[in-house]
Design a protein around this motif. Sequence first.
Motif, PDB file in Angstrom:
ATOM      1  N   ASP A  83     -26.152  32.039  93.056  1.00 31.57           N
ATOM      2  CA  ASP A  83     -26.014  30.767  92.666  1.00 31.57           C
ATOM      3  C   ASP A  83     -25.855  30.522  91.156  1.00 31.57           C
ATOM      4  OD1 ASP A  83     -26.605  30.153  95.176  1.00 31.57           O
ATOM      5  OD2 ASP A  83     -28.712  29.753  94.814  1.00 31.57           O
ATOM      6  N   THR A  84     -26.365  31.207  90.377  1.00 29.02           N
ATOM      7  CA  THR A  84     -25.846  31.145  88.862  1.00 29.02           C
ATOM      8  C   THR A  84     -24.827  31.628  88.707  1.00 29.02           C
ATOM      9  OG1 THR A  84     -28.415  31.890  88.467  1.00 29.02           O
ATOM     10  CG2 THR A  84     -26.451  32.301  86.622  1.00 29.02           C
ATOM     11  N   ALA A  85     -24.012  32.475  89.417  1.00 29.08           N
ATOM     12  CA  ALA A  85     -22.481  32.857  89.158  1.00 29.08           C
ATOM     13  C   ALA A  85     -21.646  31.690  89.420  1.00 29.08           C
ATOM     14  CB  ALA A  85     -22.519  34.034  89.903  1.00 29.08           C
ATOM     15  N   ALA A  86     -22.181  31.087  90.964  1.00 33.27           N
ATOM     16  CA  ALA A  86     -21.339  30.088  91.375  1.00 33.27           C
ATOM     17  C   ALA A  86     -21.257  28.946  90.479  1.00 33.27           C
ATOM     18  CB  ALA A  86     -21.795  29.796  92.760  1.00 33.27           C
ATOM     19  N   TYR A  87     -22.399  28.546  89.581  1.00 31.28           N
ATOM     20  CA  TYR A  87     -22.516  27.378  88.631  1.00 31.28           C
ATOM     21  C   TYR A  87     -21.448  27.606  87.598  1.00 31.28           C
ATOM     22  CZ  TYR A  87     -24.458  24.903  84.764  1.00 31.28           C
ATOM     23  OH  TYR A  87     -24.359  23.941  83.727  1.00 31.28           O
ATOM     24  N   SER A  90     -15.525  31.958  77.282  1.00 34.89           N
ATOM     25  CA  SER A  90     -15.989  31.776  78.659  1.00 34.89           C
ATOM     26  C   SER A  90     -14.996  32.129  79.536  1.00 34.89           C
ATOM     27  CB  SER A  90     -17.192  31.053  78.702  1.00 34.89           C
ATOM     28  OG  SER A  90     -18.185  31.243  78.074  1.00 34.89           O
ATOM     29  N   ALA A  91     -13.824  31.100  79.580  1.00 35.55           N
ATOM     30  CA  ALA A  91     -12.945  30.984  80.472  1.00 35.55           C
ATOM     31  C   ALA A  91     -12.124  32.184  80.485  1.00 35.55           C
ATOM     32  CB  ALA A  91     -12.290  29.765  80.262  1.00 35.55           C
ATOM     33  N   GLU A  92     -11.699  32.714  79.284  1.00 36.58           N
ATOM     34  CA  GLU A  92     -10.992  33.792  79.329  1.00 36.58           C
ATOM     35  C   GLU A  92     -11.561  35.085  79.693  1.00 36.58           C
ATOM     36  OE1 GLU A  92      -7.624  33.494  78.229  1.00 36.58           O
ATOM     37  OE2 GLU A  92      -7.806  31.789  77.528  1.00 36.58           O
ATOM     38  N   ILE A  93     -12.765  35.314  79.522  1.00 34.51           N
ATOM     39  CA  ILE A  93     -13.444  36.135  80.165  1.00 34.51           C
ATOM     40  C   ILE A  93     -13.676  36.246  81.577  1.00 34.51           C
ATOM     41  CG2 ILE A  93     -15.794  37.433  80.411  1.00 34.51           C
ATOM     42  CD1 ILE A  93     -16.650  36.480  77.637  1.00 34.51           C
ATOM     43  N   LEU A  94     -13.714  35.069  82.082  1.00 35.18           N
ATOM     44  CA  LEU A  94     -13.690  34.888  83.668  1.00 35.18           C
ATOM     45  C   LEU A  94     -12.336  35.326  84.382  1.00 35.18           C
ATOM     46  CD1 LEU A  94     -15.995  32.067  84.385  1.00 35.18           C
ATOM     47  CD2 LEU A  94     -16.575  34.506  84.705  1.00 35.18           C
ATOM     48  N   ILE A  95     -11.310  34.849  83.364  1.00 40.68           N
ATOM     49  CA  ILE A  95      -9.931  34.758  84.022  1.00 40.68           C
ATOM     50  C   ILE A  95      -9.480  36.264  83.947  1.00 40.68           C
ATOM     51  CG2 ILE A  95      -7.586  34.112  83.497  1.00 40.68           C
ATOM     52  CD1 ILE A  95      -8.629  31.366  82.675  1.00 40.68           C
ATOM     53  N   GLU A 104     -21.907  38.454  81.317  1.00 39.07           N
ATOM     54  CA  GLU A 104     -21.288  38.219  79.877  1.00 39.07           C
ATOM     55  C   GLU A 104     -21.391  36.885  79.591  1.00 39.07           C
ATOM     56  OE1 GLU A 104     -17.850  39.561  76.746  1.00 39.07           O
ATOM     57  OE2 GLU A 104     -17.766  40.131  78.712  1.00 39.07           O
ATOM     58  N   VAL A 105     -20.646  36.030  80.440  1.00 41.77           N
ATOM     59  CA  VAL A 105     -20.586  34.676  80.181  1.00 41.77           C
ATOM     60  C   VAL A 105     -21.936  33.683  80.224  1.00 41.77           C
ATOM     61  CG1 VAL A 105     -19.669  32.408  81.261  1.00 41.77           C
ATOM     62  CG2 VAL A 105     -18.271  34.595  81.040  1.00 41.77           C
ATOM     63  N   ARG A 106     -22.741  34.287  81.152  1.00 38.01           N
ATOM     64  CA  ARG A 106     -24.161  33.641  81.112  1.00 38.01           C
ATOM     65  C   ARG A 106     -24.752  33.851  79.936  1.00 38.01           C
ATOM     66  NH1 ARG A 106     -29.270  34.696  81.704  1.00 38.01           N
ATOM     67  NH2 ARG A 106     -29.082  37.135  81.485  1.00 38.01           N
ATOM     68  N   ARG A 107     -24.818  34.946  79.355  1.00 40.91           N
ATOM     69  CA  ARG A 107     -25.394  35.249  77.901  1.00 40.91           C
ATOM     70  C   ARG A 107     -25.026  34.223  76.850  1.00 40.91           C
ATOM     71  NH1 ARG A 107     -24.892  40.848  79.588  1.00 40.91           N
ATOM     72  NH2 ARG A 107     -23.574  41.016  78.159  1.00 40.91           N
TER      73      ARG A 107
END
Length: 376
Positions: A322-326, A343-348, A369-372
């Motif tokens: 759920d956290t990841a989906a958020y 954060s967007a660049e890391i996920l992409i 990593e983005v969560r942190r």
Amino acid sequence: MKTLLEAHAHIPLVVRWAWHAFKGERSLSLPSAAKPIESYIHYVTEETWEHPETPCPTPRQYAEDLLRDLTDREARSPQARKILDDLRGYMHKLTDPECDPLLALCDEVLGAAKNAYSMHGVDPPSDLGLNIRALPLAEPPTHCFFPDCCVDAEISPGCPEACCRSTSQHAQTLTVKVAPAMFDSVTLAALPYILFHECVSHALQGPYLPSREVPGNYSLFAEGWMDWAAWEVFQSTNTTLFRYASNGTFYELGGRTAYEGRHNPKVKHRLSAAQQRADGWEAAFNVFKCLQQELRVGNPHATLLRLSFLWNASDTSRTSRDTAAYIFCSVLRYDKADRRHRSAEILIAALKRFADGAELDDLLAAVEEVRRLMLP
């Protein structure tokens, strides 16, 4: 053959199913003579449901007696006789003594869901230990997304003690809640999709242990993200799977109404849960748009389904999903001009690696990593 429901509930269900399957294929061409036939079918089946103490004939005999009564009532109407002649084939199929259509549909949907997982490289256990049961209701179930539908379904861990005298024999139970005396066209049209959601999202959820966490209606991942996956599997399934009505539009429209209602935050029941499901669905859609428009992946549907199935079958916790989906919902927002940030660049970048063959753990590490980075 033993049916999921007792005779006084099973018979109204299958007889109404036969009528509404017949009607679903011919709704645009049925003459006015269909209305009194439908009214009589509804009246007789409701009487059967309301008097469980009255012995019932076999479903096949019940259908034959009903058709004979209708033929006598409508003897002067050629249109009515033609309707009843055509309806007989549906009644014959739905009252087959060798088949419970509700159980058969559950089995077929589960099989289609398992095939979809396998086609995308995720092989669920051959035996999920799934117990299937039906619970008859006097009133429609209270829906948080589709109030006009007289059926609902849910997955729960283990099985009732009366099932096999040992709650450990079945790992999980699929319960179909249905109001037999209110089973109508809207319910029939939505039923396959409702079962697809339960099987794709919940029955095949990992880890495959009775002790696994059961997500609630507010789960972003299980009820939002995986609803996107369930809809994709539903749409890709040949509609001949849905027995006794071959008109694909009938089930597609019914399924779409239920699907869209699930993540409509304006529904009157459980608004916060609907908003959570809407955010989870948006997370999956954001990932799809990223794969399609930015990364230009050759088959973004297949890539996202592989990701969804791997993730759903994994041993990651409900909270982490759920956290990841958020995070995917909030970071990959396509309605914000300033979404280009670290954060967007890391996920992409992680999505690009996954599309190129990286493991799920690599993507989840990027999410962590983005969560942190998002922590205050």
